[in-house]
Design an enzyme around this catalytic site. Structure first.
Site, PDB file in Angstrom:
ATOM      1  NE  ARG A  68      -3.801  -2.397   0.730  1.00  0.00           N
ATOM      2  CZ  ARG A  68      -3.647  -3.664   0.320  1.00  0.00           C
ATOM      3  NH1 ARG A  68      -2.667  -3.980  -0.511  1.00  0.00           N
ATOM      4  NH2 ARG A  68      -4.495  -4.591   0.706  1.00  0.00           N
ATOM      5  CB  SER A 100      -9.019  -0.453   4.826  1.00  0.00           C
ATOM      6  OG  SER A 100      -9.551  -1.613   4.267  1.00  0.00           O
ATOM      7  CD  GLU A 158      -5.568   1.919   2.638  1.00  0.00           C
ATOM      8  OE1 GLU A 158      -5.242   0.789   3.037  1.00  0.00           O
ATOM      9  OE2 GLU A 158      -6.496   2.116   1.833  1.00  0.00           O
TER      10      GLU A 158
END
Ligand code: FAD
Ligand code: NAP
Length: 338
Positions: free
Chosen positions: A162, A238, A333
């Site tokens: 990520r 998320s 995130e």
């Protein structure tokens, strides 16, 4: 055309209302260059926008938000594999489904990820054990300070879990304009995730003859069953990254919590952030206009159309509670603006 004082609420999936001082939607490279030169003359910060599914607006943005609307998708199949050239403003999910419909394999685990192609390399999007970097060939990006076009190879992008160079060393320096992918002919299904295994078992599908279309259908079904649709319940997917900890920390946590969900990852262990938040008692909880999704504790939702402060207050409270209860640090995130 540059617009003034525009509410970005329709342009972010958390549905946070916040104004940008200037807004431009660009559909060609020349329009993008003009918008950048306008910002440079006025010394404005830039907010490149795709679908707004991975940002949190914490207040008004004092610069130029540029919605990257470049279009164009060329798919050249070659057996199960082939090549894809996609402009930054194409919908990611549409790209995935166009390859699957042509019998190509590789991207099916990445079905139904919201957002545009241009944002996909930023955090090296991933799901169900597959990441963009597995199929990445190159990308083209415009340098914000000069308007010059540059090509980036896979090593230039420094992809990680990520993460990419565009979130680190080259943050805020480029606008991605095109992404090129290559799918190999020797496709193999990647169905190790328990949710996929379970779905395939329930359908009675033969694991030796799975097709990309079947796996895409499985991913879509699973995601629809547990993830809130942003246009019904605003969210940014998320909210925290899964923390990776060393073996000692993992062993201590596992002894204290035998049902801890964790997976070996490189030198360490990746902990399921959703499990930590759930176990800390946050799943389904509401705090003012915002809350934690009842089916997936990793997803923060904004049903009451709260502001960025509501979201950040909730995120901080969760992270601090998880830190107290498990000694593990959670990092958001999505990117916060401004
Ligand atoms: P935006 O939110 O518009 O932008 C994200 C960041 O990229 C911002 O910093 C923005 O400035 C920058 N950016 C956008 N476009 C460009 C460009 N052309 N050039 C340079 N910078 C740019 N992510 C996953 O990895 N896996 C998942 O499975 C997943 N599932 C999700 C499910 C839901 C319901 C939601 C809401 C989100 C999910 N996400 C997932 C997060 C998100 O969809 C991805 O990160 C996606 O790639 C963001 O695309 P976007 O176009 O909406 O980007
Ligand atoms: P899940 O299947 O319930 O799994 C929980 C966590 O365990 C996931 O975070 C996943 O890590 C990890 N995991 C499960 N099986 C694994 C395996 N065999 N090997 C390694 N790690 C494993 O997760 P979910 O929340 O329903 O999401 C399903 C997939 O979609 C995940 O890959 C997730 O990342 C992705 N997703 C991402 C977002 C986002 O906004 N980033 C939103 C929704 C879904 P990983 O997360 O590293 O895969």
């Amino acid at each position: 055309m540059i617009e003034v004082n525009i509410d970005l609420q329709p342009h972010n999936t958390l549905a946070i209302s916040a104004n940008t001082a200037f807004f431009a939607r660009v559909e060609t490279l020349d329009e993008l260059r003009e918008a950048l030169s306008f910002a440079q003359q006025k010394r404005l910060p830039i907010l490149p926008l795709g679908g707004g599914s991975n940002i949190v607006l914490t207040g008004d943005f004092p610069g130029l938000a540029i919605q990257v609307g470049l279009r164009g998708l060329t798919i050249t199949p070659n057996g199960r594999g082939g090549t894809i050239e996609a402009a930054a403003g194409e919908e990611w999910h549409q790209l995935v489904m166009s390859t699957v419909e042509q019998g190509m394999g590789g991207l099916e685990n990445l079905a139904l990820i919201p957002g545009k192609v241009g944002a996909a390399p930023i955090q090296n999007i991933g799901a169900y054990g597959v990441e963009l970097c597995d199929f990445f060939c190159s990308l083209q990006a415009m340098e914000i300070s000069t308007g010059a076009l540059h090509n980036f190879s896979v090593s230039d992008c420094e992809f990680d879990y990520r993460d990419s160079v565009f979130k680190g060393r080259l943050r805020d320096q480029f606008i991605i304009t095109q992404v090129n992918l290559r799918l190999e002919q020797d496709w193999q299904p990647r169905v190790a995730y328990p949710a996929l295994q379970q779905f395939i078992g329930q359908q009675g599908w033969d694991c030796d003859s799975l097709t990309p279309a079947q796996i895409a259908a499985a991913v879509i079904d699973i995601r629809n069953s547990k993830l809130p649709l942003p246009d019904q319940i605003p969210n940014a997917g998320s909210f925290f990254k899964n923390p990776v900890v060393n073996a000692d920390i993992y062993q201590n946590l596992k002894s204290a919590h035998p049902d801890l969900v964790a997976y070996a990852s490189g030198e360490g262990w990746k902990l399921a952030a959703g499990w930590l938040i759930d176990r800390a008692g946050w799943r389904g909880r509401r705090q003012e206009a915002v809350g934690v999704h009842h089916q997936q504790a990793l997803v923060l939702v904004n049903p009451g159309r709260g502001c960025g402060d509501d979201v950040t207050r909730l995120a901080r409270a969760i992270a601090s509670d998880v830190q107290d209860k498990f000694g593990v640090t959670l990092e958001p995130e999505p990117r916060y603006y401004p």
